[in-house]
Design an enzyme around this catalytic site. Sequence first.
Site, PDB file in Angstrom:
ATOM      1  N   ASP A 150       0.865  -1.173   0.000  1.00  0.00           N
ATOM      2  CA  ASP A 150       0.000   0.000   0.000  1.00  0.00           C
ATOM      3  C   ASP A 150       0.905   1.227   0.000  1.00  0.00           C
ATOM      4  OD1 ASP A 150      -1.740   2.094   0.441  1.00  0.00           O
ATOM      5  OD2 ASP A 150      -2.839   1.114   2.062  1.00  0.00           O
ATOM      6  N   ASN A 153       5.005   3.345 -10.848  1.00  0.00           N
ATOM      7  CA  ASN A 153       3.884   3.516 -11.768  1.00  0.00           C
ATOM      8  C   ASN A 153       2.561   3.778 -11.065  1.00  0.00           C
ATOM      9  OD1 ASN A 153       2.157   2.848 -14.309  1.00  0.00           O
ATOM     10  ND2 ASN A 153       1.547   1.302 -12.791  1.00  0.00           N
ATOM     11  N   TYR A 156      -4.270  15.185  -8.901  1.00  0.00           N
ATOM     12  CA  TYR A 156      -3.476  14.331  -9.779  1.00  0.00           C
ATOM     13  C   TYR A 156      -2.416  15.153 -10.514  1.00  0.00           C
ATOM     14  CZ  TYR A 156      -2.341  11.051 -13.534  1.00  0.00           C
ATOM     15  OH  TYR A 156      -1.681  10.222 -14.408  1.00  0.00           O
ATOM     16  N   LYS A 179       1.706  14.745 -10.142  1.00  0.00           N
ATOM     17  CA  LYS A 179       2.590  14.335 -11.229  1.00  0.00           C
ATOM     18  C   LYS A 179       3.675  15.379 -11.490  1.00  0.00           C
ATOM     19  CE  LYS A 179       1.002  10.290 -12.121  1.00  0.00           C
ATOM     20  NZ  LYS A 179       1.840   9.104 -11.885  1.00  0.00           N
TER      21      LYS A 179
END
Length: 258
Positions: free
Chosen positions: A67, A94, A164, A168
């Site tokens: 996790d 990833n 998100y 990134k």
Amino acid sequence: MAIDLTGRTAIVTGAASGIGRSVAVRLAAAGASVVIADRTPLPWHGGPSTEHLVTAAGGTAEFMACDLAVTSSVEAMFARAEARWGHVDIVVNNAAVSTGTSLTDTDDADWNHVLAVNVTGVFTLCRAAVRHMLDRPPRGEVRGRIVNITSQHGMVAAPEDIAYGVSKAAVAQLTRQIAVEYAAQGIVCNAVAPGKIETGPSARAEDPRWHEYWTSRTPWPRLGRPEDVAGAVLFLASDEASYITGVNLMVDGGWMAG
């Protein structure tokens, strides 16, 4: 010349499904022993496990539960991989999550969870990997390779997905930091930034509005496939990628060139 990773061990996070699954299969096909690091062994879209795909093809892989939102889980997974094979040569970060929400619709819990998985989890695994690699003799010029999966939406705004996009962008900077700080010690760190990759059914994938957005932004006459990303990762994980570090390689069908 075919890339040969025989004798090397690779950890791929989020390898049960999607891009990670394709990366794990591709690295194993090149001869690497692959740790399939994910929360569950089975893909969310159904079908056989990644471990089954690899071993059925004659490769070596082992699923290890992890996790990424829990630092102790990441460190335990790495320690298990180190104990199993004695060395870790390649790490592919990833795994990622998103909320699909704008700034005003993102609550604290969702924001914190995205950053815990997408940034802190990547940081924790990179830290464990670099510490391990620094203690190993180099293979030629290189002690180890890290490939982080970023996104074109870490370079331009991620529509209705602020956590998100920010996460990134952070991973792209983390990649540069590691590349510069540890180049002299023979540690290579690069990133791959996919454009829109078709990984299976989802709410957005089935919404015509999003499909029109993706196709309108992508000059190539199709959207991406997981294998497109896997090929780039394989290159960066191999000795063929020499004198390359700190790069955020776009695999986006020309999205960011437009």
